[in-house]
Design a protein around this motif. Structure first.
Motif, PDB file in Angstrom:
ATOM      1  N   LYS A  48       0.628  -1.472  -0.020  1.00 60.87           N
ATOM      2  CA  LYS A  48      -0.143  -0.184  -0.126  1.00 60.87           C
ATOM      3  C   LYS A  48       0.978   1.071  -0.099  1.00 60.87           C
ATOM      4  O   LYS A  48       0.647   2.216  -0.672  1.00 60.87           O
ATOM      5  N   HIS A  49       2.259   1.217   0.855  1.00 59.56           N
ATOM      6  CA  HIS A  49       2.835   2.453   0.903  1.00 59.56           C
ATOM      7  C   HIS A  49       4.002   2.313   0.126  1.00 59.56           C
ATOM      8  O   HIS A  49       5.054   3.104   0.208  1.00 59.56           O
ATOM      9  N   SER A  50       3.874   1.505  -1.026  1.00 53.85           N
ATOM     10  CA  SER A  50       4.860   1.308  -1.947  1.00 53.85           C
ATOM     11  C   SER A  50       6.456   1.065  -1.452  1.00 53.85           C
ATOM     12  O   SER A  50       7.403   1.650  -1.930  1.00 53.85           O
ATOM     13  N   VAL A  51       6.479   0.301  -0.399  1.00 50.14           N
ATOM     14  CA  VAL A  51       7.760  -0.110   0.227  1.00 50.14           C
ATOM     15  C   VAL A  51       8.350  -1.524  -0.259  1.00 50.14           C
ATOM     16  O   VAL A  51       7.297  -2.279  -0.390  1.00 50.14           O
ATOM     17  N   ASP A  52       9.386  -1.656  -0.788  1.00 47.85           N
ATOM     18  CA  ASP A  52       9.865  -2.842  -1.373  1.00 47.85           C
ATOM     19  C   ASP A  52       9.954  -3.940  -0.200  1.00 47.85           C
ATOM     20  O   ASP A  52      10.363  -3.661   0.966  1.00 47.85           O
ATOM     21  N   LEU A  53       9.527  -5.099  -0.633  1.00 49.20           N
ATOM     22  CA  LEU A  53       9.292  -6.079   0.430  1.00 49.20           C
ATOM     23  C   LEU A  53      10.621  -6.869   0.897  1.00 49.20           C
ATOM     24  O   LEU A  53      10.723  -7.578   1.685  1.00 49.20           O
ATOM     25  N   ALA A  54      11.609  -6.216   0.291  1.00 54.13           N
ATOM     26  CA  ALA A  54      13.031  -6.627   0.760  1.00 54.13           C
ATOM     27  C   ALA A  54      13.736  -5.434   1.710  1.00 54.13           C
ATOM     28  O   ALA A  54      14.805  -5.905   2.158  1.00 54.13           O
ATOM     29  N   ASP A  55      13.076  -4.299   1.765  1.00 52.21           N
ATOM     30  CA  ASP A  55      13.652  -3.204   2.526  1.00 52.21           C
ATOM     31  C   ASP A  55      13.680  -3.216   4.057  1.00 52.21           C
ATOM     32  O   ASP A  55      12.464  -2.865   4.612  1.00 52.21           O
ATOM     33  N   GLU A  56      14.445  -4.075   4.549  1.00 52.48           N
ATOM     34  CA  GLU A  56      14.494  -4.398   5.945  1.00 52.48           C
ATOM     35  C   GLU A  56      14.090  -3.156   6.952  1.00 52.48           C
ATOM     36  O   GLU A  56      13.329  -3.389   7.795  1.00 52.48           O
ATOM     37  N   GLN A  57      14.911  -2.184   6.942  1.00 52.05           N
ATOM     38  CA  GLN A  57      14.588  -1.178   7.681  1.00 52.05           C
ATOM     39  C   GLN A  57      13.500  -0.315   7.851  1.00 52.05           C
ATOM     40  O   GLN A  57      12.785  -0.230   8.617  1.00 52.05           O
ATOM     41  N   LYS A 101       8.136 -13.319   2.094  1.00 50.12           N
ATOM     42  CA  LYS A 101       9.232 -12.712   1.989  1.00 50.12           C
ATOM     43  C   LYS A 101       9.570 -11.756   3.099  1.00 50.12           C
ATOM     44  O   LYS A 101      10.616 -11.558   3.405  1.00 50.12           O
ATOM     45  N   VAL A 102       8.460 -11.012   3.549  1.00 52.47           N
ATOM     46  CA  VAL A 102       8.876  -9.987   4.725  1.00 52.47           C
ATOM     47  C   VAL A 102       9.257 -10.690   5.880  1.00 52.47           C
ATOM     48  O   VAL A 102       9.837 -10.229   6.715  1.00 52.47           O
ATOM     49  N   ALA A 107      15.032  -8.064  11.331  1.00 50.55           N
ATOM     50  CA  ALA A 107      14.423  -6.823  11.954  1.00 50.55           C
ATOM     51  C   ALA A 107      12.778  -6.500  12.024  1.00 50.55           C
ATOM     52  O   ALA A 107      12.244  -6.336  13.174  1.00 50.55           O
ATOM     53  N   VAL A 108      12.302  -7.252  11.260  1.00 47.00           N
ATOM     54  CA  VAL A 108      10.710  -7.368  10.916  1.00 47.00           C
ATOM     55  C   VAL A 108      10.423  -8.222  12.260  1.00 47.00           C
ATOM     56  O   VAL A 108       9.404  -7.908  12.969  1.00 47.00           O
TER      57      VAL A 108
END
Ligand code: DC
Length: 223
Positions: A48-57, A101-102, A107-108
């Motif tokens: 929804k917020h266009s965040v890459d599913l691999a962007d851990e931070q 994937k997430v 960190a998630v």
């Protein structure tokens, strides 16, 4: 907290753990946590917020502040994300794969720990997922690891989707389920595996009633 009893039911996707967990929670009169739904909602929030599913931070920040509300309506779990009903949306195969994937990101996972612990309320908690008995509630009094062959799980999923009027392809489902098993089992943090003290149930040739009775027998002294 630790004196509040917990039953954990872990296992791969399509093993029937969600169905059994909800039945047992109702039977015991305990709370229910569908931990997979949290990962599914998180993946949905990222999309929804266009965040890459691999962007851990960035995902860890979203996980920390995730505006998610669970409620039980007509015996089924209703899930809201930022005030929007995402109950159906998060159940697709696409949403399950995005969740998987997430879920590999350390960190998630740690950002979601406290949120899961908060479900431990009197009179008790039934929870299902991948790492409930190993990482999130290692001191749980009762632990089950529910599994079944990938073919049987894909077939169950195929029938569930058909019931909902969704057409799917059985051999694609077997491939998707097997790929998800590999990702969930081979990740370094909290991989899918039975806790040492879990009762392992293979439901390949077992109906839901038998699984339910076996789990019920395991927690007989909680009744
Ligand atoms: O149980 P489910 O199919 O709704 O879970 C979706 C994904 O979320 C699953 O493929 C892996 C991840 N998950 C996890 O890593 N840990 C959990 N406790 C629950 C789910």
């Amino acid at each position: 907290m630790a004196d509040i009893q917990v039953l954990t039911i872990d296992g791969p996707s399509g093993s029937g753990k969600g169905t059994v967990a909800q039945l047992i929670a109702k039977d015991l009169g305990w709370h229910y946590l569908d931990s997979g739904a949290i990962y599914r909602v998180l993946a949905q929030a990222a999309i929804k917020h266009s965040v890459d599913l691999a962007d851990e931070q960035k995902l860890a920040v979203i996980a920390q502040d995730l505006d998610i509300v669970f409620s039980l309506a007509d015996n089924s779990l209703k899930v809201m994300l930022e005030g929007e009903d995402v109950t159906t949306l998060i159940r697709s195969e696409k949403a399950g794969n995005a969740a998987s994937k997430v879920a590999v990101l350390p960190a998630v996972r740690s950002a979601l720990l406290e949120r899961q612990h908060a479900f431990r309320q009197l009179p008790g908690l039934v929870t299902d997922g991948r790492d409930m008995g190993t990482v999130v509630f290692p001191d749980a009094a009762y632990k089950v690891f529910l599994t079944a062959s990938a073919e049987v799980r894909a077939d169950r999923r195929y029938k569930q989707l058909k019931e909902k009027g969704i057409e799917s392809n059985l051999s694609d489902l077997v491939i998707e389920i097997s790929e998800r098993d590999i990702r969930d089992s081979e990740r370094t943090v909290a991989p899918l595996k039975p806790a040492d003290d879990a009762l392992i149930l293979d439901s390949t040739a077992m109906g839901i009633d038998t699984v339910f009775e076996r789990v019920r027998a395991l927690c007989a002294d909680a009744y």
